[in-house]
Design a protein around this motif. Structure first.
Motif, mmCIF file in Angstrom:
data_model
loop_
_atom_site.group_PDB
_atom_site.id
_atom_site.type_symbol
_atom_site.label_atom_id
_atom_site.label_comp_id
_atom_site.label_asym_id
_atom_site.label_seq_id
_atom_site.Cartn_x
_atom_site.Cartn_y
_atom_site.Cartn_z
ATOM 1 N N THR A 4 0.852 -1.193 0.000
ATOM 2 C CA THR A 4 0.000 0.000 0.000
ATOM 3 C C THR A 4 0.888 1.243 0.000
ATOM 4 O O THR A 4 2.105 1.147 0.077
ATOM 5 N N ARG A 5 0.233 2.406 -0.025
ATOM 6 C CA ARG A 5 0.974 3.675 -0.049
ATOM 7 C C ARG A 5 0.600 4.555 1.136
ATOM 8 O O ARG A 5 -0.512 4.468 1.649
ATOM 9 N N THR A 6 1.540 5.389 1.524
ATOM 10 C CA THR A 6 1.261 6.393 2.545
ATOM 11 C C THR A 6 1.910 7.703 2.137
ATOM 12 O O THR A 6 2.729 7.751 1.222
ATOM 13 N N PHE A 7 1.499 8.759 2.820
ATOM 14 C CA PHE A 7 2.026 10.093 2.539
ATOM 15 C C PHE A 7 2.928 10.530 3.688
ATOM 16 O O PHE A 7 2.599 10.291 4.860
ATOM 17 N N SER A 8 4.056 11.150 3.342
ATOM 18 C CA SER A 8 5.050 11.553 4.337
ATOM 19 C C SER A 8 5.517 12.980 4.052
ATOM 20 O O SER A 8 5.554 13.411 2.894
ATOM 21 N N ILE A 9 5.857 13.694 5.114
ATOM 22 C CA ILE A 9 6.503 15.012 4.948
ATOM 23 C C ILE A 9 7.746 15.048 5.826
ATOM 24 O O ILE A 9 7.680 14.703 7.004
ATOM 25 N N ILE A 10 8.865 15.474 5.232
ATOM 26 C CA ILE A 10 10.052 15.814 6.018
ATOM 27 C C ILE A 10 9.903 17.304 6.338
ATOM 28 O O ILE A 10 9.835 18.146 5.450
ATOM 29 N N LYS A 11 9.753 17.594 7.628
ATOM 30 C CA LYS A 11 9.313 18.925 8.075
ATOM 31 C C LYS A 11 10.459 19.946 8.092
ATOM 32 O O LYS A 11 11.642 19.583 8.019
ATOM 33 N N PRO A 12 10.117 21.252 8.233
ATOM 34 C CA PRO A 12 11.130 22.319 8.181
ATOM 35 C C PRO A 12 12.303 22.154 9.146
ATOM 36 O O PRO A 12 13.442 22.470 8.780
ATOM 37 N N ASP A 13 12.061 21.657 10.349
ATOM 38 C CA ASP A 13 13.194 21.530 11.289
ATOM 39 C C ASP A 13 14.241 20.573 10.728
ATOM 40 O O ASP A 13 15.446 20.745 10.965
ATOM 41 N N ALA A 14 13.792 19.567 9.976
ATOM 42 C CA ALA A 14 14.709 18.560 9.423
ATOM 43 C C ALA A 14 15.359 19.051 8.130
ATOM 44 O O ALA A 14 16.564 18.858 7.935
ATOM 45 N N THR A 15 14.597 19.688 7.240
ATOM 46 C CA THR A 15 15.220 20.169 5.990
ATOM 47 C C THR A 15 16.265 21.235 6.317
ATOM 48 O O THR A 15 17.321 21.283 5.698
ATOM 49 N N LYS A 16 15.981 22.063 7.335
ATOM 50 C CA LYS A 16 16.932 23.127 7.712
ATOM 51 C C LYS A 16 18.250 22.553 8.235
ATOM 52 O O LYS A 16 19.304 23.153 8.079
ATOM 53 N N ARG A 17 18.173 21.380 8.869
ATOM 54 C CA ARG A 17 19.387 20.755 9.419
ATOM 55 C C ARG A 17 20.009 19.744 8.449
ATOM 56 O O ARG A 17 20.858 18.940 8.843
ATOM 57 N N ASN A 18 19.531 19.753 7.186
ATOM 58 C CA ASN A 18 20.113 18.886 6.150
ATOM 59 C C ASN A 18 19.957 17.398 6.481
ATOM 60 O O ASN A 18 20.864 16.606 6.253
ATOM 61 N N LEU A 19 18.785 17.029 6.989
ATOM 62 C CA LEU A 19 18.565 15.643 7.428
ATOM 63 C C LEU A 19 17.747 14.821 6.439
ATOM 64 O O LEU A 19 17.391 13.671 6.730
ATOM 65 N N THR A 20 17.449 15.370 5.260
ATOM 66 C CA THR A 20 16.603 14.652 4.301
ATOM 67 C C THR A 20 17.182 13.271 3.966
ATOM 68 O O THR A 20 16.462 12.269 3.995
ATOM 69 N N GLY A 21 18.464 13.216 3.683
ATOM 70 C CA GLY A 21 19.086 11.940 3.303
ATOM 71 C C GLY A 21 19.068 10.930 4.439
ATOM 72 O O GLY A 21 18.782 9.743 4.225
ATOM 73 N N LYS A 22 19.359 11.385 5.646
ATOM 74 C CA LYS A 22 19.370 10.468 6.797
ATOM 75 C C LYS A 22 17.975 9.923 7.082
ATOM 76 O O LYS A 22 17.814 8.754 7.437
ATOM 77 N N ILE A 23 16.966 10.782 6.934
ATOM 78 C CA ILE A 23 15.583 10.331 7.150
ATOM 79 C C ILE A 23 15.177 9.360 6.042
ATOM 80 O O ILE A 23 14.589 8.308 6.301
ATOM 81 N N ASN A 24 15.530 9.689 4.798
ATOM 82 C CA ASN A 24 15.206 8.779 3.698
ATOM 83 C C ASN A 24 15.867 7.414 3.898
ATOM 84 O O ASN A 24 15.266 6.377 3.586
ATOM 85 N N ALA A 25 17.077 7.404 4.416
ATOM 86 C CA ALA A 25 17.763 6.120 4.664
ATOM 87 C C ALA A 25 16.967 5.290 5.673
ATOM 88 O O ALA A 25 16.823 4.072 5.513
#
Ligand code: DAT
Ligand code: MG
Length: 140
Positions: A4-25
């Protein structure tokens, strides 16, 4: 359980700290596949509509100010029982209560600035995906 599918958001506190890649991992390590992803800067009105269900809550103003304060990464995740799996890897809303190894335990700053959003049901996942993505942007 079906894929199935779900919806996700990487929020501003995380994008500001450059955590997109770590969260995606962490999402990928949990068996979730990112089948759509884009970086956007939500308007206050978009954030208000997205979080309409929380309009009566005391933190609604703070929440929608925060979500429109900086870029976010919106995503569609696919996998076995994706809604529940994503909620598991996210951890509890309040990072102080989140289990070891979860995204919120590792990265969240507070109950408000808690790094990620994830749909809470398949019904809401479908609504939230359609709010941000057209069918052709999702490539499974
Ligand atoms: P979740 O994001 O775990 O689904 P929720 O749907 O109850 O949690 O709330 C949506 C968001 O609102 C949450 O991620 C952060 C914010 N929020 C929730 N409770 C809060 C509180 N007591 N104080 C400040 N912000 C809060
Ligand atoms: Mg929620």
């Amino acid at each position: 359980m079906a894929v199935t599918r779900t919806f996700s958001i990487i929020k501003p506190d995380a994008t500001k700290r450059n955590l997109t890649g770590k969260i995606n991992a962490k999402l990928e390590d949990a068996g979730l596949r990112i089948v759509a992803q884009k970086r956007i800067h939500m308007t206050k009105a978009q954030a208000e509509k997205f979080y309409e269900v929380h309009a009566a809550r005391p933190f609604y103003g703070e929440l929608t100010d925060f979500m429109s304060s900086a870029p976010v990464v919106v995503q569609v995740l696919e996998g076995e029982d994706a809604v529940a799996k994503n909620r598991e890897v996210m951890g509890a809303t309040n990072p102080a209560e989140a289990a070891e190894g979860t995204i919120r335990k590792e990265f969240a700053l507070s109950i408000g600035e808690n790094s990620v959003h994830g749909s809470d049901s398949e019904e809401n996942a479908a609504i939230e995906i359609a709010y941000f993505f057209s069918g052709t942007e999702i490539v499974g």
